[in-house]
Write a protein that holds these residues in place. Structure first.
Motif, PDB file in Angstrom:
ATOM      1  N   CYS A  82     -10.545   2.434   4.610  1.00 55.18           N
ATOM      2  CA  CYS A  82     -11.039   1.619   3.487  1.00 55.18           C
ATOM      3  C   CYS A  82     -11.486   0.224   3.938  1.00 55.18           C
ATOM      4  CB  CYS A  82      -9.964   1.503   2.411  1.00 55.18           C
ATOM      5  SG  CYS A  82      -8.514   0.587   2.950  1.00 55.18           S
ATOM      6  N   CYS A 114      -3.937   2.567   6.459  1.00 51.96           N
ATOM      7  CA  CYS A 114      -3.126   1.640   5.672  1.00 51.96           C
ATOM      8  C   CYS A 114      -2.231   2.477   4.754  1.00 51.96           C
ATOM      9  CB  CYS A 114      -4.008   0.694   4.862  1.00 51.96           C
ATOM     10  SG  CYS A 114      -4.794   1.447   3.433  1.00 51.96           S
ATOM     11  N   CYS A 117      -4.164   4.381   1.836  1.00 47.66           N
ATOM     12  CA  CYS A 117      -4.957   5.534   2.299  1.00 47.66           C
ATOM     13  C   CYS A 117      -4.057   6.640   2.848  1.00 47.66           C
ATOM     14  CB  CYS A 117      -5.946   5.110   3.382  1.00 47.66           C
ATOM     15  SG  CYS A 117      -7.281   4.101   2.756  1.00 47.66           S
TER      16      CYS A 117
END
Ligand SMILES: [Zn+2]
Length: 195
Positions: A82, A114, A117
């Motif tokens: 992302c 992360c 995600c």
């Protein structure tokens, strides 16, 4: 024949690209003496001299504090998926099983993401597995096993992340010793996720 002579002969018989492959990806963990044999083979063939540095870098294992430092550097990079910097990055294990009528296919991928995600991918794989994993003879047995493992592992995510990051770094010691700057690390985790 002495073991080292045997190794020397084996290296001699290999093609240039096979020698390059060993130098790039397999030199970690080789004994000092074998490293010397590999280095001299690279020199005799006149292969790219960067390979020599690479072999040296790759054969020098990371100390515990270097490993911790590198994990820290990687964990504060933007997320490869992302691109946000909203959380630190973790290693996730994404298991997938898909049943066809007569058989099933399983895959296990490790990814650096992360937490948003990572959790999303993990949840998606669990839902997909619970929907599509069952419908074959082998899937009937593997799917519940995989689902149980995934759900059990949710509570062990920090430990798993550390294992994935450690393994990723150790397997790429040569590359990471020579490319530890931020840009190279970003590129590295992108390629790691796509492999
Ligand atoms: Zn993300």
């Amino acid at each position: 024949m002495h073991r080292f002579d045997e190794i020397k002969n084996n290296y001699k018989k290999m093609s240039d690209s096979e020698i390059e492959k060993i130098a790039l990806f397999e030199s970690i963990g080789l004994e000092r003496k074998v490293i010397e044999i590999l280095r001299s083979e690279i020199k005799i063939r006149g292969l790219n001299s960067n390979l020599l540095n690479w072999v040296n870098a790759g054969s020098k294992k990371f100390e515990e504090n270097e490993l911790e430092g590198l994990i820290k550097d990687i964990s504060i990079l933007p997320c490869p998926k992302c691109s946000k910097n909203s959380s630190i990055l973790y290693g996730y294990e994404i298991n997938k099983i898909f049943s066809y009528v007569i058989s099933s296919s399983e895959s296990q991928k490790e990814k650096i993401l992360c937490s948003a995600c990572g959790k999303k991918e993990k949840a998606l794989s669990i839902i997909q597995n619970s929907l599509f994993g069952w419908w074959s003879k082998s899937g009937i047995f593997s799917t519940p096993y995989l689902l149980t493992k995934d759900i059990f592992n949710l509570s062990r995510s920090k430990k798993i992340s550390k294992r994935i990051l450690n393994k990723m770094i150790i397997n790429n010691t040569g590359y990471l010793r020579m490319n530890g700057d931020k840009e190279s690390l970003i590129d590295f985790i992108n390629r790691f996720n796509k492999r």
